[in-house]
Each structure stands twice: as C-alpha cells, then as structure tokens.
Scaffold this motif. Structure first.
Motif, PDB file in Angstrom:
ATOM      1  N   TYR A 190       4.347 -14.778  -3.881  1.00  0.00           N
ATOM      2  CA  TYR A 190       3.314 -14.801  -2.830  1.00  0.00           C
ATOM      3  C   TYR A 190       2.035 -14.091  -3.292  1.00  0.00           C
ATOM      4  O   TYR A 190       1.203 -13.701  -2.467  1.00  0.00           O
ATOM      5  N   ASP A 191       1.919 -13.834  -4.596  1.00  0.00           N
ATOM      6  CA  ASP A 191       0.740 -13.167  -5.181  1.00  0.00           C
ATOM      7  C   ASP A 191       0.497 -11.804  -4.540  1.00  0.00           C
ATOM      8  O   ASP A 191      -0.619 -11.494  -4.103  1.00  0.00           O
ATOM      9  N   ILE A 192       1.517 -11.001  -4.493  1.00  0.00           N
ATOM     10  CA  ILE A 192       1.392  -9.665  -3.892  1.00  0.00           C
ATOM     11  C   ILE A 192       0.434  -8.807  -4.710  1.00  0.00           C
ATOM     12  O   ILE A 192       0.419  -8.863  -5.944  1.00  0.00           O
ATOM     13  N   GLY A 193      -0.380  -8.032  -4.007  1.00  0.00           N
ATOM     14  CA  GLY A 193      -1.303  -7.122  -4.670  1.00  0.00           C
ATOM     15  C   GLY A 193      -0.982  -5.692  -4.287  1.00  0.00           C
ATOM     16  O   GLY A 193      -0.453  -5.435  -3.204  1.00  0.00           O
ATOM     17  N   VAL A 194      -1.271  -4.753  -5.180  1.00  0.00           N
ATOM     18  CA  VAL A 194      -1.014  -3.343  -4.912  1.00  0.00           C
ATOM     19  C   VAL A 194      -2.326  -2.659  -4.573  1.00  0.00           C
ATOM     20  O   VAL A 194      -3.299  -2.780  -5.317  1.00  0.00           O
ATOM     21  N   HIS A 195      -2.359  -1.968  -3.436  1.00  0.00           N
ATOM     22  CA  HIS A 195      -3.572  -1.280  -3.021  1.00  0.00           C
ATOM     23  C   HIS A 195      -3.299   0.216  -2.921  1.00  0.00           C
ATOM     24  O   HIS A 195      -2.272   0.615  -2.398  1.00  0.00           O
ATOM     25  N   PRO A 196      -4.219   1.040  -3.419  1.00  0.00           N
ATOM     26  CA  PRO A 196      -4.063   2.480  -3.201  1.00  0.00           C
ATOM     27  C   PRO A 196      -4.269   2.774  -1.726  1.00  0.00           C
ATOM     28  O   PRO A 196      -4.847   1.978  -0.999  1.00  0.00           O
ATOM     29  N   HIS A 197      -3.809   3.944  -1.279  1.00  0.00           N
ATOM     30  CA  HIS A 197      -3.950   4.261   0.143  1.00  0.00           C
ATOM     31  C   HIS A 197      -5.415   4.353   0.522  1.00  0.00           C
ATOM     32  O   HIS A 197      -6.205   4.901  -0.220  1.00  0.00           O
ATOM     33  N   THR A 238       0.844  -1.198   0.000  1.00  0.00           N
ATOM     34  CA  THR A 238       0.000   0.000   0.000  1.00  0.00           C
ATOM     35  C   THR A 238       0.875   1.242   0.000  1.00  0.00           C
ATOM     36  O   THR A 238       1.830   1.331   0.774  1.00  0.00           O
ATOM     37  N   ASP A 239       0.552   2.208  -0.860  1.00  0.00           N
ATOM     38  CA  ASP A 239       1.299   3.468  -0.896  1.00  0.00           C
ATOM     39  C   ASP A 239       0.810   4.377   0.230  1.00  0.00           C
ATOM     40  O   ASP A 239      -0.346   4.775   0.245  1.00  0.00           O
ATOM     41  N   CYS A 240       1.683   4.682   1.169  1.00  0.00           N
ATOM     42  CA  CYS A 240       1.319   5.552   2.299  1.00  0.00           C
ATOM     43  C   CYS A 240       2.093   6.862   2.251  1.00  0.00           C
ATOM     44  O   CYS A 240       2.222   7.559   3.269  1.00  0.00           O
ATOM     45  N   THR A 241       2.634   7.195   1.089  1.00  0.00           N
ATOM     46  CA  THR A 241       3.495   8.369   0.977  1.00  0.00           C
ATOM     47  C   THR A 241       2.802   9.655   1.397  1.00  0.00           C
ATOM     48  O   THR A 241       3.443  10.587   1.888  1.00  0.00           O
ATOM     49  N   LEU A 267       6.876   6.279   1.449  1.00  0.00           N
ATOM     50  CA  LEU A 267       6.457   5.402   2.541  1.00  0.00           C
ATOM     51  C   LEU A 267       5.462   4.380   1.986  1.00  0.00           C
ATOM     52  O   LEU A 267       4.433   4.755   1.422  1.00  0.00           O
ATOM     53  N   VAL A 268       5.788   3.122   2.121  1.00  0.00           N
ATOM     54  CA  VAL A 268       4.860   2.072   1.686  1.00  0.00           C
ATOM     55  C   VAL A 268       4.650   1.101   2.838  1.00  0.00           C
ATOM     56  O   VAL A 268       5.479   0.986   3.735  1.00  0.00           O
TER      57      VAL A 268
END
Lengths: 78, 169
Positions: B162-169, B8-11, B86-87
C-alpha cells in the motif's frame, strides 16, 4: 483455529489465552487428609469428556475465566 | 483520492497507566474497550485499567489530575511513557494492514472510531485504539518497548503493498 469466548472481550483465538488447568475445589486445609491434599495438588482427571478448565486471557483483558471443553473433541460449551 | 498510508512514531507522547477503581469516574468516562478524547486521550485498556495519552512531558500534570479526580478508592497511577512503544497507523488502507497481522474484525461495524482492543499483533501482545484523524482511518498501536522495532518492521512489511510511508512525530 479454536475460539474461546471471554466474558469481557468476546470470541477470541485460543492463542491469546494461557491454559491454567482443570478447575477443582480447594479442600479445607484444616480438615483435609494427606491423600485429599495430595490429590488436589498433583492428580488430574484428564478424562476424554467435558471438563471445566481455568484459562487466562493473557493477550486480552488479563482475566481468568472458566471454559468447559471436551477433551476428546476440543468442542467448547457456552 | 484516498488518504495515503503512513506510520508515525508517537512514542514520545506521555503515557500514564491507571489501575484499580473500576467503579470510579474513569470507568464512566471510558469503559473497557472504548477511548474518549478530553484534551488527552483516555483509553479503557483493561476492565480495571486505563491509559492516559497526553502531550510529551506532561506526565506530572496527568498524574496530579488523575489523583485529584479519584473518588476515594485506592488506585495506582504510574508514568509508563518509557515502557511502551506507541505508533500511529493512518490512511485508507490502515484496516487492510491490520487485517494482515491480527485476527480481530476491524470493519466499521465491529471496531468503530473510539474502539479499543488488546490482542495478538503478529504474535505479540499489543493494544489498538481506533482514533480517526479528520475522517481518515487511524489507529494507535501500543506494545512493550522491547517489541517496538519488531512491530514497526512488521507493519512496514505488511504495508509495503500500500506504499506505506514513515513520518517522524
């Protein structure tokens, strides 16, 4: 892999550190002869023996630390 | 079922860096290598440096709060929100991904919830804060903004198995 023990962070990969140089006492500027000052600035022992060195933990606590290392074997004391 | 791995992008979260005052209240709240939640997240980033992570847009409030809470010594308080990427890496497999990119022991005994370390992640200097979410392993990863895309790419590559997924903040 060479490990260095940082007093703040514990044992870490040496790749996290920058080598600064041999640890030497700075002579008193007002009393040092030119030869002594030149030696302090430019001359290094570089003996294949135990040597006190200054390292900088760049990718860690950003502190300077003294490492006693054998320049012939890369063994580290303490 | 194990919690799926996600990045998750927490920037956008506010990041305020506090330097100095190693004997003050911040040191008591979060000593070097530890993080503590107190509304915002107080991270003991350096022996004399702390990072306060707070909701987006709250930099002024954080700076005022830190300034009001200081105990007389000189400190430097800087809003570094836009200086760092920050992620957040969350999921049961998060430790396995970190083990692939850094040489620090991330086992429970060595890096429990609230632990902080700064080290090389895939060759770049990054700070890692273990900040579990509801019992699920979760890490906040902080690096210089210029390395942000690289860090994300490395994590996606390491997390692919591990099948990582990308989530918006």
């Amino acid at each position: 892999m060479m490990l260095l023990t940082c007093p703040h962070c514990g044992a870490r990969d040496a790749g996290e550190f920058d080598y600064v140089g041999e640890r030497r006492d700075r002579p008193d500027v007002s009393r040092a002869t030119e030869q002594e000052w030149r030696g302090y600035l430019y001359l290094r022992g570089n003996r294949a023996d135990w040597t006190a060195e200054l390292w900088h933990h760049r990718a860690g606590c950003e502190r300077f630390l003294t490492v006693v290392r054998h320049l012939g074997t890369d063994e580290v004391r303490g | 079922m194990a919690e799926p791995l996600r990045l998750t992008d927490c920037t956008a979260l506010t990041k305020v860096l506090v330097r100095g005052g190693a004997d003050g209240a911040l040191a008591a709240g979060a000593p070097y290598g530890r993080a503590r939640r107190d509304g915002s997240l107080l991270v003991g980033l350096l022996p004399d440096g702390w990072l306060v992570i707070a909701p987006p847009g709250s930099a002024t409030d954080v700076v005022d709060r830190v300034d009001a809470g200081r105990d007389g010594g000189f400190i430097t308080v800087v809003d570094v929100t836009h200086a760092y990427t920050l992620v957040r890496l969350t999921g049961a497999a998060a430790p396995s991904v970190l083990e692939k990119v850094c040489s620090i022991d991330v086992a429970e005994a060595a890096t429990p919830d609230g632990a902080v370390f700064r080290s090389l992640l895939a060759g770049i200097t990054a700070s890692v804060v273990r900040d579990d979410e509801g019992g699920t392993r979760s890490y906040l990863l902080l690096c210089d903004r210029s390395y942000g895309q690289y860090l994300v790419d490395v994590l996606l590559d390491a997390g692919a198995e591990y099948d990582i997924g990308v989530h918006p903040h």
